[in-house]
Design an enzyme around this catalytic site. Structure first.
Site, short mmCIF file in Angstrom:
data_model
loop_
_atom_site.label_atom_id
_atom_site.label_comp_id
_atom_site.label_asym_id
_atom_site.label_seq_id
_atom_site.Cartn_x
_atom_site.Cartn_y
_atom_site.Cartn_z
CB CYS A 82 -1.00 -0.04 1.15
SG CYS A 82 -2.36 1.17 0.92
CG HIS A 192 -4.07 -3.48 2.32
ND1 HIS A 192 -3.14 -3.08 3.26
CD2 HIS A 192 -4.68 -2.36 1.89
CE1 HIS A 192 -3.20 -1.76 3.41
NE2 HIS A 192 -4.12 -1.30 2.58
CD GLU A 194 -2.18 -6.18 4.79
OE1 GLU A 194 -2.41 -5.02 5.13
OE2 GLU A 194 -1.66 -6.49 3.70
#
EC number: 4.3.2.10
Length: 211
Positions: A82, A192, A194
């Site tokens: 990001c 992202h 994650e």
């Protein structure tokens, strides 16, 4: 024994979610701003959320810009996520304020040109042939984005056949923007991983497998 990954703590980013996501790949993960640990890890993960200028200020306070540059000069893997990707570019422009980035790549982080901002939610990406980052994934695989700024023009030109050009992945929200880059030991994603479920887990596993 798993690879050792440091998630760089410079006051920005989803540190614990990034830690948990990388741990699921089997890597040993430490969240720290410690200079020696960040320099010596098998892989360095640089997260980032919020404003470009604030991220750069925090990064410099822990000498993160220097750590990134020194690791890359020695061919040691770094991955940005990001705003952690955005700060790798030459500069960012937010609200008319220009801030110098790490300058690993030429280019400007600027507001997205889209009818709805921020770009928030799941989106597909257009990965180039030969990508190791997206190996094993279908073209309709979706990743989770949340951002109002991005790199809309890729400016690095490679004129030598002896140098591998970076592999640039694009996504579209209003108009195309850079979604990910693979450049030797330097990988980065605007989305992202994650927060991207199984797709993000597969991508992080692909990265850890290169360490």
């Amino acid at each position: 024994m798993g690879k050792n990954v440091v998630v760089l703590d410079y006051g920005s980013g989803n540190l614990r979610s990034a830690q948990r996501a990388v741990e699921r790949t089997g890597a040993d993960v430490t969240v720290t701003s410690d200079f020696d640990a960040a320099m010596n890890a098998d892989g360095l993960l640089v997260p980032g959320v919020g404003a470009f200028e604030a991220c750069m200020r925090g990064l410099k306070e822990v000498r993160g810009d220097w750590i990134i540059g020194r690791r890359l000069s020695g061919g040691r893997p770094v991955m940005g996520i990001c705003v952690g990707m955005q700060i790798l570019f030459e500069k960012g422009v937010e609200h008319g304020v220009e801030t110098a980035g790490c300058d690993e790549w030429p280019g400007t982080v600027e507001p997205l040109d889209a009818p709805i901002v921020p770009h928030m939610g799941w989106n597909t990406v257009d990965a180039p042939e030969g990508s190791r980052m997206f190996a094993g994934m279908d073209a309709d695989t979706r990743f989770y984005f949340v951002h109002s700024y991005g790199v809309r023009t890729w400016e690095l030109e490679v004129h030598s056949a002896r140098i591998n050009a970076p592999l640039v992945t694009w996504a579209t929200h209003g108009q195309p923007f850079v979604a990910a880059v693979e450049n030797g030991p330097l990988w980065a994603t605007q989305f992202h991983p994650e927060k991207s479920g199984d797709a993000g887990a597969a991508l992080l596993t692909n990265w850890v497998n290169t360490l």
